[in-house]
Design a protein around this motif. Structure first.
Motif, mmCIF file in Angstrom:
data_model
loop_
_atom_site.group_PDB
_atom_site.id
_atom_site.type_symbol
_atom_site.label_atom_id
_atom_site.label_comp_id
_atom_site.label_asym_id
_atom_site.label_seq_id
_atom_site.Cartn_x
_atom_site.Cartn_y
_atom_site.Cartn_z
ATOM 1 N N SER A 57 21.687 126.395 122.664
ATOM 2 C CA SER A 57 21.458 127.448 121.666
ATOM 3 C C SER A 57 19.986 127.558 121.282
ATOM 4 N N PHE A 58 19.316 126.400 121.171
ATOM 5 C CA PHE A 58 17.909 126.407 120.756
ATOM 6 C C PHE A 58 17.077 125.625 121.772
ATOM 7 N N PRO A 59 16.794 126.199 122.915
ATOM 8 C CA PRO A 59 16.089 125.461 123.969
ATOM 9 C C PRO A 59 14.708 124.992 123.508
ATOM 10 N N GLY A 60 14.201 125.558 122.422
ATOM 11 C CA GLY A 60 12.870 125.198 121.976
ATOM 12 C C GLY A 60 12.795 123.872 121.225
ATOM 13 N N VAL A 61 13.930 123.346 120.792
ATOM 14 C CA VAL A 61 13.904 122.099 120.021
ATOM 15 C C VAL A 61 13.338 120.981 120.900
ATOM 16 N N PRO A 62 12.239 120.361 120.475
ATOM 17 C CA PRO A 62 11.614 119.355 121.332
ATOM 18 C C PRO A 62 12.470 118.089 121.476
ATOM 19 N N VAL A 63 12.267 117.377 122.597
ATOM 20 C CA VAL A 63 13.080 116.192 122.911
ATOM 21 C C VAL A 63 13.011 115.110 121.820
ATOM 22 N N PRO A 64 11.809 114.786 121.278
ATOM 23 C CA PRO A 64 11.781 113.745 120.232
ATOM 24 C C PRO A 64 12.696 114.064 119.050
ATOM 25 N N VAL A 65 12.770 115.350 118.690
ATOM 26 C CA VAL A 65 13.667 115.739 117.593
ATOM 27 C C VAL A 65 15.123 115.492 117.996
ATOM 28 N N LEU A 66 15.435 115.825 119.246
ATOM 29 C CA LEU A 66 16.798 115.607 119.735
ATOM 30 C C LEU A 66 17.150 114.114 119.727
ATOM 31 N N VAL A 67 16.183 113.295 120.139
ATOM 32 C CA VAL A 67 16.429 111.854 120.154
ATOM 33 C C VAL A 67 16.691 111.351 118.740
ATOM 34 N N ALA A 68 15.860 111.808 117.780
ATOM 35 C CA ALA A 68 16.046 111.402 116.393
ATOM 36 C C ALA A 68 17.417 111.848 115.897
ATOM 37 N N LEU A 69 17.788 113.069 116.291
ATOM 38 C CA LEU A 69 19.083 113.599 115.880
ATOM 39 C C LEU A 69 20.232 112.779 116.465
ATOM 40 N N ALA A 70 20.075 112.393 117.731
ATOM 41 C CA ALA A 70 21.115 111.590 118.384
ATOM 42 C C ALA A 70 21.270 110.245 117.684
ATOM 43 N N LEU A 71 20.134 109.631 117.351
ATOM 44 C CA LEU A 71 20.183 108.356 116.632
ATOM 45 C C LEU A 71 20.894 108.527 115.290
ATOM 46 N N GLY A 72 20.529 109.621 114.579
ATOM 47 C CA GLY A 72 21.093 109.848 113.247
ATOM 48 C C GLY A 72 22.579 110.140 113.303
ATOM 49 N N LEU A 73 22.976 111.019 114.238
ATOM 50 C CA LEU A 73 24.389 111.387 114.332
ATOM 51 C C LEU A 73 25.227 110.175 114.744
ATOM 52 N N VAL A 101 26.736 100.482 111.987
ATOM 53 C CA VAL A 101 25.697 101.509 112.002
ATOM 54 C C VAL A 101 24.787 101.301 113.217
ATOM 55 N N ILE A 102 24.418 100.045 113.475
ATOM 56 C CA ILE A 102 23.555 99.765 114.630
ATOM 57 C C ILE A 102 24.259 100.163 115.924
ATOM 58 N N SER A 103 25.533 99.746 116.032
ATOM 59 C CA SER A 103 26.295 100.068 117.234
ATOM 60 C C SER A 103 26.395 101.580 117.419
ATOM 61 N N GLY A 104 26.676 102.302 116.321
ATOM 62 C CA GLY A 104 26.808 103.753 116.389
ATOM 63 C C GLY A 104 25.490 104.417 116.768
ATOM 64 N N MET A 105 24.404 103.908 116.174
ATOM 65 C CA MET A 105 23.090 104.477 116.439
ATOM 66 C C MET A 105 22.747 104.371 117.924
ATOM 67 N N LEU A 106 23.012 103.201 118.496
ATOM 68 C CA LEU A 106 22.709 102.999 119.908
ATOM 69 C C LEU A 106 23.635 103.849 120.785
ATOM 70 N N ALA A 107 24.894 104.020 120.345
ATOM 71 C CA ALA A 107 25.819 104.864 121.099
ATOM 72 C C ALA A 107 25.322 106.306 121.086
ATOM 73 N N GLY A 108 24.818 106.759 119.927
ATOM 74 C CA GLY A 108 24.302 108.120 119.821
ATOM 75 C C GLY A 108 23.105 108.323 120.739
ATOM 76 N N LEU A 109 22.184 107.370 120.713
ATOM 77 C CA LEU A 109 21.001 107.439 121.568
ATOM 78 C C LEU A 109 21.428 107.551 123.038
ATOM 79 N N THR A 110 22.383 106.684 123.417
ATOM 80 C CA THR A 110 22.858 106.696 124.795
ATOM 81 C C THR A 110 23.527 108.029 125.126
#
Lengths: 508, 325
Positions: free
Chosen positions: B82-98, B214-223
C-alpha cells in the motif's frame, strides 16, 4: 464409657525402640502401648520424635533397635504394605488422597474387590465403600469425586479408607489441624465410634483441650526419649505441660547480652482478611524477638506479609522513625528488612546458579548500574560474606547444587546478610539440622544481635525460644495472645498461651 | 559451568562430525560459500531459538512464535504494497514493535491471569494465524507486488555475509550480553531455577516471564519481516509448524525444558545442528521422509545426553568411590 478400664494386654506395643539419623538420635529406647477401645494421646514438642514413631509403626522407617509387639508377639514391618496388612493404619496430617478419583476409588485404591478376569468389581467396591461411610455416620456419596468434597469430608474419606483394611490400630496425626470447630466436634464423635468398635487409637495433637476431651491415656516423649505414661484421669494439665517441656540441662544457648538500643521497627495493627489480625510490636536495636506458637498459628503468614509477599488489609510500619509502605519483597529488601524462609531447600537457594550469583541476587539493585551487573563487585561481595560464614567451596563459580546441605544453608544466610539489613527475620532457623549445626546457628544469631542487627526469630522449639529471645510474642489462631519477657517467660507460660489453656489448674 | 561448556563442546563435535560425513559424500558442501549459505538459511531459526531459549529458561514455552512471524511478515508486506515509500528501517522497527506487542499479550495472560503458557500460546498461535486470514481473506502477497528495496534488504551482502546472517550474529551478541551481564538476564535464570526462592530475593516472577515473552515476540516479529522479504512471498501458512523446530533447536542446545538451565551458545549450536541436517540431507540424497525421522532422532539423542549429564551422582558412601569422582 464402659470401655475405659484398661484391658490386660496392649494390642500394639513398642519396646525400647531406637532410631538414629546422621547426627540425631530421633528415638532413644522409647516405649509406647496402645490398647483396644482406647485413645492414647502422644504428647511432645516438635522434635520429640512423634513423627518418627508414626513412621516406624507404619513401616516407613525401620528401627535400629528394640521390638514392635502385636498381641505380645514380635512383628516386623519392612514395608508400608506389611504394616497395613497387620492392621496398622495412619491418617496423616495432610491426607494422601486423589482429587480426580471417586470417593469409593479413594477408599479402595490398592485393595479393591476384584471380579472376573481380575478386573475391579466396581459395583461391590461402591457398595462396600458406601457401607463403611454410612457406618461412620458420614453423609457422603461414594460415587462423587473427591475434589468436590470439603476438608472435613476428605478426612472422613481418609478414615473410611483406614477402616476399609480392617484396621485394628488407627494412628491420627494432628487430625484437627485444618478443621473448623464444627468439623472437630464431628471428628470427636467419630473417634468415639471407633473406640466403641474396639480399635486402638494413637492420637497426636498439640492442643491440650483436645487431648483432655478425647484421650483415655497419655504417653509423653521429649527429645526422643520416653518421659512418662498413664491414665488421663490421673493427671492435671500443668503436670503434663511440665513433663512435655521439662528441660534437659545439656542444651546450652550462647545468647550474649547484646546492648539493646533504640526502637528500630514499629508494627501497628497489621491485619489480613483470613490469616492474622492486629499484630503490633516494637523491635529494638540488638534485640532478638521470638515468635512462638503452634504450627499454623499464623506466624509465617504474618512475616510474609511484613516483607511484601502478601498484602495486609490494614496496618502500618515505621522503620527507624520513617513510615514505610512495603508492596513487594524488593521494597522490603530496599528498606532493610529481610526474611530467611523456613523451607530453605525449596525457597532458599537456586541450585543451578553459581554461588556468587546466589549470594548477590537480592543485592543486585544496589550492585548494578543501568541494569548491568558488575562482576568484580559481585565477586567481592560474595567473597566477603562467604568467608565470614566460613563456607568451603572450591570456587565461587561452582553451582550451589554441588554443595553439601550445610554449605547450601550458608549460601542462603550469606545472601541475606549481604543485603546489609537492619531487621532480619529467621523462620525456624534450626529446623531439621543436627545439634552441632544448631549451636553454630545460635552463636551466629547472637553475633548478629551484638553487632546491632534486630532479629525476629520464628520458632516452634521451646528451648530455642527460651534460650535465644530477649522477648517473646505468642500467637494463636492468627492473633497475638501474649508478649512475654523476663520472669514471665517460662515453658509453662509459653505452652499455656500457645495452646489456649485457661489459667485454672495452676500448679506450683 | 564446566558441564555446560562440555555440553557445548559435544555439540560442536557433533556438528563437525556431521560436516565431515557430508563432505565425504559431497565435498562441495563444506566450501566457505556453501557454509555461509547454510548459516544464512539457518539465521531465522537461530534468532527464534534465542527468543525461545529465554522463554523456556523461565519455565514457560512460546508456541506462537511462527504465527507471530507470519502475521508480522504479512503486515509488513501489506504496508509495503500500500505504501511502497515506507523505508526499510521503519518497517524493521514496526516489525519489532508488532512482534513485541504479540509477545506482550502472551506474557500478560501468563502473568496476570496465571494461565499455563502452553495453553496461552496455543490459543494465540491460532488467533494470530486467524488474523492473517481476516486481513487478506486468504490471498497471497507475491513478489511482483513488493518493492525492490523491501526484498533486497535481507540479501544485501556485507563482507561476504548477507544482512540476514549478520542480524543473527548481532542478535546472538546482544542476547549474550543480556544473559550474562544484566540484572534482567540474572532474573531469567533465577525465576527458572527456583521461582519460590526468586520471589524472596525481590524478583517479580510474573513480570520476568512477561519480559521473556516480549523478547521472544520481538524476535519473532523481526524474523517475520526478514522471512517474507527473503522468500518474497506472504500468505497465511508461512513458517507453519516452525515453532516446533525452534523448540527442538533449544532442546538440542541443552536448554532444560524444566527451566533454569540454558546458554546462548547452546541455543545457537542447537539451531545450527538442525539447520545443517536440513540442508545436508537433500544434498546427499536422503529422502524428505528420512529427514524428518533423522531430525526427530537427533532431538531424542540430545535430550538423553542432557538428562544423563544432569542426573545427580548420588551419595558417595564407599571410601573407594571417593577418589573416583
Amino acid at each position: 464409657m464402659g470401655h475405659a478400664q484398661t484391658p490386660a494386654a496392649p494390642v500394639l506395643a513398642l519396646d525400647g525402640i531406637t532410631k538414629t539419623f546422621p547426627g540425631v538420635k530421633a528415638l532413644d529406647g522409647v516405649t509406647l502401648e496402645l490398647y483396644a477401645g482406647q485413645v492414647t494421646a502422644l504428647i511432645g514438642e516438635n522434635g520429640a520424635g512423634k513423627s518418627t514413631v508414626v513412621k516406624t509403626l507404619t513401616g516407613i522407617y525401620q528401627p535400629d533397635g528394640g521390638r514392635i509387639l502385636m498381641d505380645g508377639e514380635e512383628v516386623r514391618f519392612p514395608t508400608a504394605q506389611d504394616a497395613s496388612a497387620a492392621g496398622v493404619t495412619a491418617i496423616h496430617q495432610e491426607t494422601v488422597l486423589f482429587d480426580e478419583l471417586s470417593v469409593a476409588e479413594n477408599i479402595f485404591l490398592g485393595h479393591a474387590p476384584k471380579g472376573r478376569f481380575g478386573l475391579i468389581d466396581r459395583k461391590a467396591m461402591h457398595k462396600d465403600a458406601q457401607a463403611i461411610l454410612d457406618g461412620i455416620g458420614a453423609e457422603i456419596d461414594a460415587g462423587v469425586r473427591l475434589k468436590d468434597l470439603g476438608i472435613a469430608s476428605r478426612h472422613l474419606v481418609a478414615i473410611a479408607r483406614a477402616l476399609s483394611v480392617e484396621a485394628r490400630v488407627v494412628i491420627m496425626d494432628e487430625p484437627t489441624a485444618a478443621l473448623s470447630r464444627k468439623e472437630i466436634e464431628e471428628l470427636y464423635e467419630l473417634v468415639d465410634a471407633l473406640k466403641a468398635q474396639g480399635k486402638a487409637i494413637l492420637f497426636i495433637s498439640h492442643k491440650f483441650d483436645e487431648i483432655f476431651r478425647i484421650a483415655d491415656r497419655y504417653t509423653v516423649f521429649r527429645d526422643g526419649q520416653f518421659i512418662g505414661a498413664g491414665e488421663m484421669a490421673d493427671i492435671a494439665e500443668a503436670e503434663l505441660v511440665k513433663m512435655m517441656v521439662g528441660r534437659s540441662v545439656d542444651q546450652i544457648f550462647p545468647k550474649r547480652a547484646a546492648e539493646i538500643g533504640e526502637d528500630v521497627l514499629l508494627v501497628a495493627g497489621y491485619s489480613h482478611p483470613t490469616e492474622f489480625e492486629d499484630i503490633h510490636f516494637t523491635l529494638r536495636r540488638g534485640e532478638i524477638l521470638g515468635f512462638y506458637g503452634l504450627v499454623g498459628a499464623g506466624r509465617s503468614e504474618f512475616m510474609q506479609s511484613l516483607i511484601g509477599v502478601t498484602r495486609p488489609s490494614k496496618g502500618a510500619i515505621r522503620l527507624n522513625g520513617k513510615v514505610r509502605v512495603i508492596r513487594s519483597p524488593a521494597d522490603a529488601i530496599a528498606a532493610g528488612i529481610v526474611y530467611v524462609p523456613e523451607d530453605r531447600g525449596k525457597q532458599g537457594a537456586i541450585l543451578d546458579m553459581p554461588i556468587f550469583q546466589n549470594v548477590t541476587l537480592p543485592s543486585l539493585p544496589r550492585l548494578s548500574k543501568n541494569g548491568f551487573t558488575r562482576m568484580a563487585e559481585e565477586f567481592a561481595l560474595a567473597r566477603q560474606y562467604t568467608e565470614r560464614l566460613d563456607l568451603r567451596a572450591a570456587s565461587l563459580d561452582t553451582t550451589v547444587g554441588s554443595l553439601s546441605g550445610g554449605n547450601q544453608q550458608k549460601v542462603v544466610i550469606a545472601k541475606w546478610l549481604a543485603t546489609q539489613p537492619t531487621v532480619i527475620i529467621l523462620d525456624e532457623p534450626t529446623k531439621g539440622i543436627d545439634i552441632g549445626s544448631k549451636a553454630a546457628v545460635h552463636d551466629f544469631m547472637s553475633e548478629l544481635a551484638s553487632e546491632g542487627l534486630s532479629v525476629i526469630m520464628v520458632s516452634s522449639e521451646i528451648p530455642e525460644i527460651l534460650g535465644m529471645s530477649d522477648r517473646v510474642i505468642v500467637m494463636r489462631e492468627g492473633r497475638m495472645v501474649a508478649e512475654l519477657e523476663g520472669e514471665d517467660l517460662t515453658p509453662e507460660t509459653l505452652v499455656r498461651h500457645a495452646a489456649g489453656i485457661s489459667s485454672k489448674g495452676e500448679a506450683a | 559451568m564446566t558441564l555446560l561448556k562440555s555440553r557445548e563442546a559435544i555439540l560442536v563435535g557433533a556438528i563437525l562430525l556431521l560436516l565431515a560425513l557430508v563432505a565425504s559424500r559431497f565435498p562441495g558442501f563444506v566450501t566457505p560459500s556453501n557454509l555461509v549459505a547454510v548459516f544464512t538459511d539457518t539465521a531465522p531459526l537461530i534468532i527464534l531459538a534465542l527468543g525461545q531459549m529465554v522463554v523456556i529458561l523461565t519455565r514457560s514455552i512460546d508456541l506462537s512464535v511462527a504465527a507471530n512471524l507470519a502475521l508480522t511478515g504479512m503486515v509488513c508486506a501489506l504496508i509495503n504494497v500500500s505504501f511502497p515509500g515506507v523505508p526499510v528501517p521503519v518497517l524493521v522497527a514496526l516489525a519489532l514493535g508488532l512482534g513485541a506487542l504479540m509477545g506482550a499479550i502472551n506474557g500478560f495472560l501468563v502473568w496476570k491471569l496465571t494461565i499455563p503458557p502452553i495453553v496461552v500460546t496455543l490459543g494465540t498461535m491460532t488467533i494470530f494465524r486467524g488474523v492473517i486470514f481476516l486481513l487478506t481473506n486468504g490471498s497471497w502477497v507475491n513478489s511482483h507486488q513488493m518493492s525492490a528495496a523491501f526484498k533486497a534488504f535481507p540479501r544485501e551482502n556485507i563482507l561476504g555475509l548477507p544482512v540476514l546472517g549478520w542480524i543473527a550474529v548481532i542478535v546472538t551478541l546482544i542476547l549474550g550480553l543480556v544473559m550474562s551481564r544484566t540484572t534482567l538476564g540474572r532474573a531469567f535464570f533465577a525465576v527458572g531455577g527456583n521461582p519460590h526462592a526468586a520471589v524472596y530475593t525481590g524478583i517479580n516472577v510474573g513480570r520476568t516471564q512477561f519480559l521473556a515473552f516480549v523478547i521472544s515476540g520481538m524476535l519473532a516479529g523481526l524474523t517475520g519481516y526478514l522471512w517474507v522479504a527473503r522468500y518474497a512471498v506472504a500468505y497465511v501458512d508461512i513458517a507453519g509448524g516452525f515453532e516446533l523446530d525452534v523448540v527442538a533447536a533449544c532442546v538440542i542446545g541443552g536448554v532444560s525444558i524444566a527451566g533454569g538451565i540454558a546458554t546462548v551458545g547452546g541455543a545457537v549450536l542447537g539451531a545450527l545442528f538442525l539447520g545443517i541436517i536440513k540442508n545436508a540431507l537433500p544434498v546427499i540424497d536422503v529422502s524428505p521422509f528420512w529427514q524428518l525421522a533423522i531430525s526427530g532422532a537427533a532431538i531424542i539423542i540430545a535430550v538423553t545426553f542432557n538428562s544423563r549429564a544432569g542426573r545427580s551422582k548420588g551419595r558417595v558412601i564407599l571410601k573407594s568411590a571417593e577418589h573416583a569422582q
